[in-house]
Write a protein that holds these residues in place. Structure first.
Motif, PDB file in Angstrom:
ATOM      1  N   PHE A 190       0.837  -1.200   0.000  1.00 28.69           N
ATOM      2  CA  PHE A 190       0.000   0.000   0.000  1.00 28.69           C
ATOM      3  C   PHE A 190       0.875   1.254   0.000  1.00 28.69           C
ATOM      4  N   VAL A 191       1.923   1.242   0.784  1.00 32.73           N
ATOM      5  CA  VAL A 191       2.848   2.378   0.817  1.00 32.73           C
ATOM      6  C   VAL A 191       3.514   2.549  -0.538  1.00 32.73           C
ATOM      7  N   ARG A 192       3.907   1.440  -1.161  1.00 27.62           N
ATOM      8  CA  ARG A 192       4.556   1.519  -2.471  1.00 27.62           C
ATOM      9  C   ARG A 192       3.598   2.032  -3.550  1.00 27.62           C
ATOM     10  N   LEU A 193       2.314   1.954  -3.278  1.00 29.34           N
ATOM     11  CA  LEU A 193       1.340   2.451  -4.253  1.00 29.34           C
ATOM     12  C   LEU A 193       1.545   3.922  -4.550  1.00 29.34           C
ATOM     13  N   LYS A 194       2.135   4.659  -3.587  1.00 29.93           N
ATOM     14  CA  LYS A 194       2.387   6.077  -3.823  1.00 29.93           C
ATOM     15  C   LYS A 194       3.291   6.279  -5.032  1.00 29.93           C
ATOM     16  N   LEU A 195       4.148   5.299  -5.320  1.00 32.48           N
ATOM     17  CA  LEU A 195       4.989   5.379  -6.507  1.00 32.48           C
ATOM     18  C   LEU A 195       4.133   5.386  -7.769  1.00 32.48           C
ATOM     19  N   GLY A 196       2.968   4.791  -7.668  1.00 29.36           N
ATOM     20  CA  GLY A 196       2.105   4.702  -8.839  1.00 29.36           C
ATOM     21  C   GLY A 196       1.232   5.911  -9.056  1.00 29.36           C
ATOM     22  N   HIS A 197       1.136   6.815  -8.044  1.00 30.25           N
ATOM     23  CA  HIS A 197       0.215   7.932  -8.211  1.00 30.25           C
ATOM     24  C   HIS A 197       0.598   8.842  -9.362  1.00 30.25           C
ATOM     25  N   ASP A 198       1.911   9.073  -9.555  1.00 28.62           N
ATOM     26  CA  ASP A 198       2.344   9.897 -10.675  1.00 28.62           C
ATOM     27  C   ASP A 198       1.942   9.242 -11.987  1.00 28.62           C
ATOM     28  N   ILE A 199       2.076   7.906 -12.016  1.00 26.73           N
ATOM     29  CA  ILE A 199       1.680   7.170 -13.222  1.00 26.73           C
ATOM     30  C   ILE A 199       0.183   7.298 -13.423  1.00 26.73           C
ATOM     31  N   GLU A 200      -0.573   7.098 -12.331  1.00 28.01           N
ATOM     32  CA  GLU A 200      -2.028   7.073 -12.445  1.00 28.01           C
ATOM     33  C   GLU A 200      -2.579   8.412 -12.902  1.00 28.01           C
ATOM     34  N   GLY A 201      -1.945   9.486 -12.440  1.00 28.40           N
ATOM     35  CA  GLY A 201      -2.455  10.805 -12.778  1.00 28.40           C
ATOM     36  C   GLY A 201      -2.203  11.199 -14.218  1.00 28.40           C
ATOM     37  N   THR A 202      -1.152  10.662 -14.830  1.00 25.71           N
ATOM     38  CA  THR A 202      -0.760  11.139 -16.157  1.00 25.71           C
ATOM     39  C   THR A 202      -0.712  10.038 -17.211  1.00 25.71           C
ATOM     40  N   ASP A 203      -0.874   8.783 -16.794  1.00 26.13           N
ATOM     41  CA  ASP A 203      -0.670   7.675 -17.729  1.00 26.13           C
ATOM     42  C   ASP A 203      -1.759   7.646 -18.791  1.00 26.13           C
ATOM     43  N   ARG A 204      -1.394   7.942 -20.028  1.00 27.62           N
ATOM     44  CA  ARG A 204      -2.392   7.976 -21.098  1.00 27.62           C
ATOM     45  C   ARG A 204      -2.952   6.599 -21.396  1.00 27.62           C
ATOM     46  N   ASN A 205      -2.193   5.531 -21.112  1.00 27.16           N
ATOM     47  CA  ASN A 205      -2.688   4.191 -21.398  1.00 27.16           C
ATOM     48  C   ASN A 205      -3.807   3.790 -20.440  1.00 27.16           C
ATOM     49  N   ILE A 206      -3.654   4.124 -19.170  1.00 31.79           N
ATOM     50  CA  ILE A 206      -4.738   3.875 -18.223  1.00 31.79           C
ATOM     51  C   ILE A 206      -5.956   4.716 -18.589  1.00 31.79           C
ATOM     52  N   VAL A 207      -5.724   5.973 -18.948  1.00 31.59           N
ATOM     53  CA  VAL A 207      -6.816   6.851 -19.385  1.00 31.59           C
ATOM     54  C   VAL A 207      -7.548   6.233 -20.573  1.00 31.59           C
ATOM     55  N   SER A 208      -6.790   5.744 -21.552  1.00 30.87           N
ATOM     56  CA  SER A 208      -7.398   5.134 -22.742  1.00 30.87           C
ATOM     57  C   SER A 208      -8.172   3.874 -22.387  1.00 30.87           C
ATOM     58  N   ALA A 209      -7.604   3.045 -21.499  1.00 33.46           N
ATOM     59  CA  ALA A 209      -8.275   1.801 -21.116  1.00 33.46           C
ATOM     60  C   ALA A 209      -9.623   2.091 -20.474  1.00 33.46           C
ATOM     61  N   VAL A 210      -9.670   3.078 -19.570  1.00 32.23           N
ATOM     62  CA  VAL A 210     -10.934   3.430 -18.914  1.00 32.23           C
ATOM     63  C   VAL A 210     -11.915   4.005 -19.930  1.00 32.23           C
ATOM     64  N   ASP A 211     -11.425   4.851 -20.838  1.00 28.26           N
ATOM     65  CA  ASP A 211     -12.306   5.423 -21.865  1.00 28.26           C
ATOM     66  C   ASP A 211     -12.891   4.337 -22.764  1.00 28.26           C
ATOM     67  N   PHE A 212     -12.041   3.383 -23.183  1.00 22.72           N
ATOM     68  CA  PHE A 212     -12.537   2.281 -24.013  1.00 22.72           C
ATOM     69  C   PHE A 212     -13.596   1.480 -23.258  1.00 22.72           C
ATOM     70  N   LEU A 213     -13.366   1.248 -21.966  1.00 23.19           N
ATOM     71  CA  LEU A 213     -14.311   0.469 -21.163  1.00 23.19           C
ATOM     72  C   LEU A 213     -15.660   1.173 -21.072  1.00 23.19           C
ATOM     73  N   LEU A 214     -15.659   2.481 -20.849  1.00 22.89           N
ATOM     74  CA  LEU A 214     -16.913   3.222 -20.752  1.00 22.89           C
ATOM     75  C   LEU A 214     -17.653   3.224 -22.087  1.00 22.89           C
ATOM     76  N   GLN A 215     -16.937   3.462 -23.191  1.00 21.31           N
ATOM     77  CA  GLN A 215     -17.584   3.459 -24.504  1.00 21.31           C
ATOM     78  C   GLN A 215     -18.180   2.091 -24.827  1.00 21.31           C
ATOM     79  N   TYR A 216     -17.443   1.054 -24.454  1.00 22.19           N
ATOM     80  CA  TYR A 216     -17.917  -0.315 -24.683  1.00 22.19           C
ATOM     81  C   TYR A 216     -19.214  -0.564 -23.916  1.00 22.19           C
ATOM     82  N   ALA A 217     -19.267  -0.104 -22.669  1.00 18.20           N
ATOM     83  CA  ALA A 217     -20.473  -0.276 -21.858  1.00 18.20           C
ATOM     84  C   ALA A 217     -21.650   0.482 -22.464  1.00 18.20           C
ATOM     85  N   PHE A 218     -21.410   1.695 -22.957  1.00 18.66           N
ATOM     86  CA  PHE A 218     -22.489   2.455 -23.595  1.00 18.66           C
ATOM     87  C   PHE A 218     -23.019   1.712 -24.814  1.00 18.66           C
TER      88      PHE A 218
END
Length: 595
Positions: A202-230
């Protein structure tokens, strides 16, 4: 070199005319306007597909062109010729099996690992199944024999072709390859550092916050998932962390379907992306949170309500999708029969009193309330709602969201709401004595109050109010009417069949004579379920003089039900049976929903 056969608008039109799907005049129209329409489609598709697929789309198929002209099938009563029907006829004519691709049944790994995206886009092919070394390919061009020969030499496998519509294939390539590429890229970037399994990780997860905030691949994956659901008409998206993976499920027509497995290490960044979109606290992972997202799809705005819940392997996310076309309907379109519709319409036109809508979670109460408010909304009326949370933001209403953390509760808002000069008040739910008392007080002071209760039927709501501490004389003087409701899945019109009810089934439903009912055999349109869409069933109790006479501190629920039935109340079970006998739903659905 022999010129390859090609599918043209004219020869497809001839096949359709031989099958009786178009007439001579329509064939002439295809010959005159087909090429110009193809050019228009090509231009319209150019921007969308080239941006999403990074490749210029091939020319629109003859089936797409013909379908876009909205030709009416002769003698069909107004049914239009669509791309799927044209493709199915073409498949039979060229001797290939036809496949209506069901995205919910496709394996993401199968689609994206056997063939590269550029190759799939070039030839418009999608792997749909594999068995004993035989890979089945959905193709858009029935005469593209070279693609099989090329694949056979590269993959050392045997291939079988089935014909599918170009639109279906492009949609799968866009959604599956887009989601897969985003997940793979994000998995590579995140690596194995992110997990919620224990405190150290859980503490190491802080290393991922920079990735999570700016990672275009995660952004794209979530966008694809929402469009697919629609696209799949889903009402809910479930993202569930498991021991070794994260499971993505969609609820369609009330039933959950597994759609994707996501690598375990991508679950936290996906959750963080969704939290960021819905304005939740990214750092808080030990408590449930609620948020909302407003987005658009197909030219209309869609509200998403997001809920997170800490479970054994991380945070589970549920995203509820509020489609305005479903949430805000005309009251006469949601399933009322004439008696119930006239009664309910008379309730909401009263100047004051309480109207209660009851039923379990997911029974359509919000749709009924919002549709009612929409019917009542006008410049001369001040409508105020108190909700937990606000289901969908509507400009016509003045909506207040309950925030228990800062003391903004139902009862506290209701104490002050009368100073806002409301005409109509909607309370999300009466769940305690204070809220019930305030609702009664509002009704006594000349306001129309709409709210919900969690009870099984309409008469039970009276006993529920008594249990909450509302005196019977206040119930009889303020409550106008009570509506109990459920949602029934409707039989898919494309695969509707008939059967006779068995003697046991007739006896179980209390029917005294033989009856033929409908069921859905399962087809591509309904993804093999036999159902498509849902309709409401409504039990409406009018609190009139006969009902008031039996309401007391020692209320006998059985007596109240008997009086209500003699006065014309039709129970939910009987209404569901009527829907079944009319061919709207099935025997199995009646039993599942009404017990």
């Amino acid at each position: 070199m022999t010129k390859r056969k090609a599918v043209t608008i004219h020869n497809v039109g001839q096949i359709l005319m031989r099958r009786g799907l178009i007439d001579q005049a329509q064939l002439k129209l295809l010959d005159e306007q087909g090429e110009a329409q193809a050019a228009r489609l090509q231009g319209a598709q150019q921007a969308g597909y080239s941006r999403r697929l990074q490749q210029t789309p091939q020319k629109a198929s003859p089936a797409e062109v013909i379908a876009s002209l909205n030709l009416e099938i002769p003698g069909s009563g107004g049914k239009l010729l669509n791309e799927d029907a044209i493709t199915e006829v073409l498949a039979e004519a060229v001797g290939l099996p036809y496949l209506k691709i069901n995205p919910m049944k496709l394996d993401l790994e199968l689609v994206t690992t056997h063939i590269s995206r550029p190759f799939a886009l070039k030839h418009l092919i999608v792997p749909v199944s594999v068995s004993d070394g035989l890979l089945t390919l959905a193709v858009a061009d029935p005469f593209n024999d070279e693609v099989v020969e090329e694949l056979r030499s590269l993959k050392r496998m045997e291939f079988k072709r089935v014909l599918a519509s170009r639109s279906d294939i492009l949609k799968i390539l866009r959604e599956f390859f887009g989601f897969r590429a985003s997940v793979k890229a994000a998995e590579h970037e995140v690596g194995n550092a992110v997990d919620l399994g224990n405190l150290e990780q859980f503490v190491r997860l802080k290393l991922g916050h920079d990735i999570e905030g700016t990672d275009r691949n995660i952004v794209s994956a979530v966008d694809f998932l929402l469009q697919y659901a629609f696209d799949q008409r889903a009402s809910d998206i479930h993202i569930e962390p498991k021991r070794d993976k994260s499971l993505v499920r969609l609820r369609v027509d009330g039933v959950l379907h597994n759609v994707h497995d996501v690598p375990r290490q991508l679950h936290p960044p996906m959750v963080s992306r969704i939290k960021m979109m819905s304005r939740m606290d990214l750092a808080e992972k030990r408590r449930p949170q609620d948020g909302r997202i407003k987005t658009s799809h197909g030219g209309k705005e869609i509200e998403l309500r997001v809920s997170t819940l800490p479970v054994a392997f991380g945070e589970k996310v549920v995203i509820r999708i509020f489609d305005p076309d479903i949430l805000m309907q005309e009251l006469d379109q949601i399933g009322f029969y004439p008696r119930e519709f006239q009664l309910y319409s008379s309730f909401i036109r009263r100047p004051n009193g309480i109207i209660l809508v009851t039923g379990p979670t997911g029974s359509g109460k919000t749709t009924t309330l919002y549709s009612s408010l929409r019917a009542l909304s006008s410049p001369e009326v001040n409508i105020v709602t108190v909700e937990d949370p606000i289901e969908m933001v509507m400009e016509e209403f003045n909506q207040v969201g309950v925030q228990s953390a800062i003391g903004v509760t139902f009862d506290k808002v209701l104490r002050n709401i009368l100073r806002q000069d409301p005409d109509i008040i909607m309370i999300g739910e009466i769940r305690d004595r204070e809220t019930a008392e305030n609702a009664v007080q509002a009704a006594l002071t000349g306001h129309l109050v709409l709210s919900t209760l969690h009870t099984n039927d309409a008469p039970s709501s009276v006993t529920r109010l008594i249990d909450l501490g509302v005196p019977p004389f206040l119930i009889t003087s303020t409550v106008i009417g009570i509506i109990a409701q459920r949602l029934l899945r409707k039989i898919c019109p494309s695969c509707k069949k008939e059967r006779d009810l068995s003697a046991d089934e007739l006896e179980y439903l209390g029917l005294r004579r033989a009856a033929r009912v409908n069921f859905g055999e399962g087809c591509a349109e309904c993804r093999g379920t036999g159902y498509r869409g849902r309709t409401g069933i409504f039990e409406v109790l009018e609190v009139n003089e006969k009902v008031r006479a039996v309401v007391s501190e020692k209320l006998d629920l059985g007596q109240l039900q008997e009086v209500a039935r003699k006065d014309g109340l039709v129970p939910l079970r009987d209404i569901a049976i009527r829907k079944m006998l009319e061919g709207v739903t099935t025997y199995e659905e009646v039993i599942a929903v009404t017990g």
